[in-house]
Design a protein around this motif. Structure first.
Motif, short mmCIF file in Angstrom:
data_model
loop_
_atom_site.label_atom_id
_atom_site.label_comp_id
_atom_site.label_asym_id
_atom_site.label_seq_id
_atom_site.Cartn_x
_atom_site.Cartn_y
_atom_site.Cartn_z
N LEU A 1 35.96 26.35 -4.41
CA LEU A 1 35.83 24.75 -4.59
C LEU A 1 34.92 24.61 -5.74
N ASP A 2 35.44 23.32 -6.47
CA ASP A 2 34.48 22.76 -7.46
C ASP A 2 33.64 21.90 -6.64
N ARG A 3 32.61 21.73 -7.18
CA ARG A 3 31.59 20.91 -6.48
C ARG A 3 32.03 19.38 -6.41
N ALA A 4 32.84 19.16 -7.38
CA ALA A 4 33.68 17.67 -7.28
C ALA A 4 35.03 17.55 -6.59
N ALA A 5 35.23 18.63 -5.76
CA ALA A 5 36.39 18.67 -5.12
C ALA A 5 36.70 17.49 -4.30
N THR B 1 39.71 24.53 1.67
CA THR B 1 38.89 23.40 2.29
C THR B 1 37.56 23.91 2.77
N ALA B 2 36.69 23.00 2.66
CA ALA B 2 35.55 23.12 3.35
C ALA B 2 34.75 21.96 3.88
N GLY C 1 40.27 20.36 -8.06
CA GLY C 1 39.30 20.62 -7.12
C GLY C 1 38.73 22.23 -6.90
N VAL C 2 39.39 23.13 -7.93
CA VAL C 2 38.75 24.30 -7.97
C VAL C 2 38.35 25.00 -9.18
N THR C 3 37.65 26.06 -9.18
CA THR C 3 37.01 26.74 -10.37
C THR C 3 37.40 28.13 -10.18
#
Length: 402
Positions: A61-65, A149-150, A51-53
């Motif tokens: 966070l990756d957009r697909a996290a 987290t977000a 879930g991270v880049t």
């Protein structure tokens, strides 16, 4: 808004979250300890992360996290697990300095764990602005994990510096902590767990309501033994966060419990909310708690391992809280049969999921079996009246004869 958060070396409790609501770098009380410092390499994202880049060493966070399936909360979650770091001398305290941007509704946390044997680690402990991570034992190998987290906009982490030192000496429990907990079936096939695992039909894992005991995907560093009243048990890795809460490490004593410190050790917040009206009957997200669950079971664990027909009270042992010989189940994917004796014709009394950690009480000689670890006539007793073939278990050292 950009702030640099310095986590002092004063030794207090073991929790932390870095948020945009903090009013600046806190000041350590007393003289800070000194120790070995290093800067983390934030530029590499690999299979242990989810879930991270990382772009030029800035982690977000990756957009697909994923949103942890078991928590049922719309909070995207990602983890960057750094490579283990070797120290020149043993240490049990790690402080962190973070340079980050944390929007409203987002959080950045720094988790630390220490190696305590071959493929065995302490629980993840957070380093926070007013206290470092204090491990239960001194170690020369530590590992750090960033948790992001977000709700909407992602936080960004640009720099992470760690400092290790030694304080009070702690000892590890000989036997793992064990509590009677209400279990629910997770289901959610096709969903994604907190560690990035895509849930399969009749899957074998569990969810606990705190990331302190969350294992990486395809890892069993944090595993539990779950036993039902019918006598069956399953050993399974912890691959998701939930149910209900995400910061409720109820198995820990109140002095180190992340939230709900006034609750008895071993009592999940959801149980207290449901049975006693604690917190107004609500979880940490303000939702009315509909059952007392402190663990979620994947379908295979629920139906096949424990042979449950409905949600039920079970006895859970948190394998990483113990010490002594341990190994990891290694199969082609299916769970390993747990037998009542040291032979494949003995009654099946449970399952041990692939990747799960099993604590070994002792070993006996039985039927010769060929498996992923070769051919052996040794069987491990992993609970009273429950045995698994050594041919499918890696990493056991120091097991005595029963």
């Amino acid at each position: 808004m950009t702030r640099r958060y310095l986590l002092p070396l004063a030794v207090t409790t073991m929790t932390a979250v870095l948020t945009a609501g903090l009013a600046g770098a806190p000041t350590a009380t007393g003289a800070p300890a000194t120790g070995a410092s290093w800067r983390a390499d934030l530029s590499i994202v690999d299979d242990d992360d989810s879930g991270v880049t990382s772009d030029g060493g800035t982690v977000r966070l990756d957009r697909a996290a994923p949103t942890p399936a078991s928590a049922r909360a719309a909070v995207r979650t990602g983890f960057l697990q750094l490579a283990p770091h070797q120290l020149d001398t043993p240490a049990n305290t790690v402080a962190a300095a973070v340079r980050s941007t944390v929007p409203n509704g987002a959080e950045v946390a720094v988790d630390v764990r220490g190696a305590v044997g071959d493929d065995q680690w302490t629980e993840w402990v957070e380093a926070r602005p007013d206290a470092p991570a204090v491990l239960p034992t001194a170690t020369t190998t530590v590992q750090v994990r960033l948790a992001l987290t977000a709700e909407k906009q992602s936080p960004e982490v640009r720099e992470l510096t760690l400092t290790a030192s030694t304080t009070k000496t702690f000892t590890t429990q000989a036997a793992g902590l064990s509590y009677r907990i209400y279990a629910t079936r997770e289901g959610l096939v096709g969903g994604t767990t907190a560690n990035g695992h895509v849930i399969k039909s009749r899957d074998h894992f569990v969810a606990l309501p705190s990331r302190r005991g969350l294992a990486a995907n395809n890892s069993g560093t944090y595993s539990v033994r779950v036993c039902a009243s019918n006598g069956r048990c399953e050993w399974a890795p912890v691959w998701d966060v939930g149910p209900w809460n995400t910061k409720d490490d109820y198995w820990n004593p109140s002095s180190t419990r992340e939230m709900w410190k006034d609750l008895p050790q071993g009592k999940p917040e959801a149980q207290a909310a449901y049975q006693d009206g604690y917190n107004g009957g609500k979880d940490q997200f303000g939702r009315t708690v509909a059952n007392p669950a402190g663990i979620d079971l994947a379908d295979g664990t629920f139906w096949d391992g424990l042979q449950l027909a409905d949600n039920s009270w079970v006895t859970v042992t948190y394998q990483w809280t113990g010490s002594g010989p341990a190994g990891y189940v290694r199969t082609a994917g299916d769970p390993l049969n747990v037998r009542s004796g040291a032979t494949s014709t003995a009654t099946q009394v449970g399952l041990a999921a692939n990747y799960a950690m099993v604590r070994v009480e002792c070993q006996v000689t039985g039927q010769s079996v060929t498996g992923s670890q070769g051919t052996s006539s040794i069987w491990y007793r992993i609970a009273s009246g429950k045995y698994v073939a050594k041919a499918y278990v890696s990493g056991v050292s120091g097991a005595t004869t029963c």
